[in-house]
Design a protein around this motif. Structure first.
Motif, PDB file in Angstrom:
ATOM      1  N   GLU A  59      -4.471  -2.258  -0.895  1.00  0.00           N
ATOM      2  CA  GLU A  59      -5.528  -1.282  -0.607  1.00  0.00           C
ATOM      3  C   GLU A  59      -5.030   0.155  -0.562  1.00  0.00           C
ATOM      4  O   GLU A  59      -3.876   0.407  -0.231  1.00  0.00           O
ATOM      5  CB  GLU A  59      -6.169  -1.615   0.742  1.00  0.00           C
ATOM      6  N   GLY A  60      -5.913   1.059  -0.904  1.00  0.00           N
ATOM      7  CA  GLY A  60      -5.575   2.478  -0.841  1.00  0.00           C
ATOM      8  C   GLY A  60      -6.804   3.316  -1.103  1.00  0.00           C
ATOM      9  O   GLY A  60      -7.744   2.864  -1.781  1.00  0.00           O
ATOM     10  N   SER A 114       0.827  -1.219   0.000  1.00  0.00           N
ATOM     11  CA  SER A 114       0.000   0.000   0.000  1.00  0.00           C
ATOM     12  C   SER A 114       0.855   1.261   0.000  1.00  0.00           C
ATOM     13  O   SER A 114       0.479   2.272  -0.605  1.00  0.00           O
ATOM     14  CB  SER A 114      -0.915   0.012   1.230  1.00  0.00           C
TER      15      SER A 114
END
Lengths: 387, 137
Positions: B46-47, B7
């Motif tokens: 994820e971000g 991430s």
């Protein structure tokens, strides 16, 4: 060959008087309490009588009827119908009508299934889970909404159209009953038929997203439309012509929902949104201009279509494309549809009107599938020529 | 295997990319004129990136939680975002194949595309500079 995904989740059943088994179809889908979405004219014409009887025959709870869908459905209509469905504890929907009715039922289904704010679900691929069962019975041959993965409704308060697109939005089942189309007036028959033809031609032209599957559906549907639309328009009681148009429309629906549409739809959406013109007839006005605009990008594909349709034997792409456009224009004329926006009742444009229409058209989702990029200037140019 | 190792790598690439978009007078001006609040939700890794042009004065870039409701939300795998910025996947194809989710008014989302297109030219350099040899093409 480029990669593609083809969705055709809707069960399609064709046959005269098949609509009289609607209750059985809903039962098969697991529905026990059904909201029927339709419009007042269809109710008045008695087109729903056999459909309603089929629910009684099948031992269902009495269906709940919402028959107030206007020609161009909107947010208040959806909310009203959804409220009725929620209060009546419906677990399934049946749409009987044209594109506006079917799109309304799709969006009502979103409200009924998820609750909450309808606006949270607008967008593309933005539905979280399966919807309640939806059966569609089209009473026009053109929109293809009975198999499409999209729905569009107006938000008059905001002056825009809301788009919902997801593979989960495809109806579970569609009944194609040509007997329901026998009383469709000539102008509506021709206008909706031209909508179907536009779906075919724009899906074919969407070179980044079309596939052999969508191309074959488009071409076969076009053969049926060229052979039957004029007959269905001038001889509405001709069941064979109606049957061909109804099936062609559904095939065109499968083609465009998997490949996209293009500049003609983008301009028709902008025009219809502003002036309330009939969608199919507006498509008919723009279609020759859209074909002409795209010709430089995809003449070989137009020529291929012209050869498949038996319009020409020429291997010259430019000639083939010309021939295709010529037969489209001829069909529009023979069906008695207007060839310009003025005849459609559109008032003369000011420069500001043109700029705003162009802005709407170049940001309309339909245009992203067009094979040739269109600038605001290109759109304005087409508007001026089509007027 | 994802293009972005984790991430943090995704965050550094996206913030650098949008930082350059912000300093580009033409793109920045057009984004501010739109007054849009756009959120990009990435997965694998994820971000969450929010691009806030709502005040029409300053383009704000926020990584992570942001409490205001966006006008447009775009969700996709981080690899799809990479393919998009590399110019290797078109939005129509990504949408039809279900690889991109667009929440909110679609015309507004589409209006952004021509605005940010010039960034395609410098995205490969951004990836190379930020993620270096670690970034898998």
């Amino acid at each position: 060959m480029q990669p593609f995904t083809f969705h055709a989740p809707t069960r399609i059943t064709f046959g005269a008087d098949t609509a009289s088994s609607a209750g059985e179809f809903v039962k098969e889908l697991g529905g026990t309490r059904t909201l029927i979405v339709t419009d007042a004219n269809l109710m008045k014409a008695g087109l729903l009588d056999k459909i309603l009887s089929s629910f009684k025959d099948d031992g269902h709870f009495e269906p709940v009827i919402f028959s107030d869908v206007p020609a161009d459905s909107d947010v208040p209509c959806v909310k009203q119908a959804a409220q009725l469905a929620i209060e009546s504890r419906c677990d399934s929907l049946l749409a009987v009508g044209g594109g506006s009715v079917i799109d309304t039922a799709k969006v009502v289904n979103i409200c009924l299934t998820y609750g909450g704010d309808l606006l949270d679900y607008q967008g593309l691929n933005n539905l979280p889970s399966r919807l309640h069962p939806l059966l569609c019975i089209p009473t026009t041959a053109g929109t293809g909404s009975e198999v499409s993965l999209v729905a569009m409704i107006k938000d008059h308060a905001e002056g825009k159209k809301l788009l919902f697109g997801s593979r989960l939005l495809a109806p579970d089942s569609a009944i194609l009953d040509p007997a329901l189309l026998l009383s469709l007036p000539p102008r509506l028959t021709a206008g909706t038929g031209l909508d179907a033809l536009t779906h075919c031609l724009e899906a074919l032209a969407a070179v980044s997203t079309s596939s052999s599957l969508t191309d074959s559906l488009s071409i076969e549907a076009m053969k049926m439309i060229f052979a039957n639309l004029e007959r269905a328009t001038t001889d509405g009681a001709n069941l064979e012509a109606r049957s061909n148009m109804l099936v062609a429309s559904t095939m065109a629906g499968l083609a465009f929902t998997n490949a996209g549409v293009g500049i003609v739809h983008a301009m028709a959406h902008a025009t219809g949104g502003r002036y309330g013109t009939h969608h199919g007839i507006t498509n008919a006005v723009f279609l020759p201009y859209g074909l002409d605009f795209n010709r430089m990008a995809i003449a070989p594909k137009y020529a291929y279509a012209a050869r498949q349709l038996g319009i020409t034997n020429s291997t010259d792409d430019a000639k083939g494309a010309d021939e295709l456009i010529r037969v489209v224009v001829s069909l529009i004329e023979r069906c008695g549809l207007p060839s310009c926006l003025k005849d459609l009742g559109v008032p003369e444009f000011s420069e500001v009107d043109l700029e705003e229409l162009a802005e709407q058209a170049i940001t309309d989702p339909a245009i992203m599938f067009n094979p040739r990029e269109a600038s605001a200037e290109d759109i304005i140019n087409i508007y001026k020529r089509a007027y | 295997m994802s293009v972005f190792g984790n991430s943090d790598e995704l965050k550094n690439v996206m913030l650098t990319l949008w930082g350059r978009i912000k300093t580009d007078a033409d793109m920045s001006e057009k984004l501010l004129r739109s007054r849009l609040l756009v959120q990009f939700r990435y997965r694998d890794p994820e971000g969450l990136l929010t691009v806030d042009a709502s005040d029409g004065v300053e383009l704000k870039l926020i990584w992570g939680r942001f409490d205001q409701k966006p006008v447009i939300e775009m969700a996709m795998k981080a690899d799809i975002a990479h393919e998009f910025w590399m110019g290797r996947i078109s939005v129509p194809v990504a949408i039809l194949t279900g690889k991109m989710v667009s929440k909110g008014p679609t015309p507004k989302a589409l209006a952004l595309l021509p605005v940010i297109r010039p960034a395609f030219d410098f995205y490969p350099d951004v990836v190379h500079e930020v993620a270096g040899e670690g970034a898998r093409k």
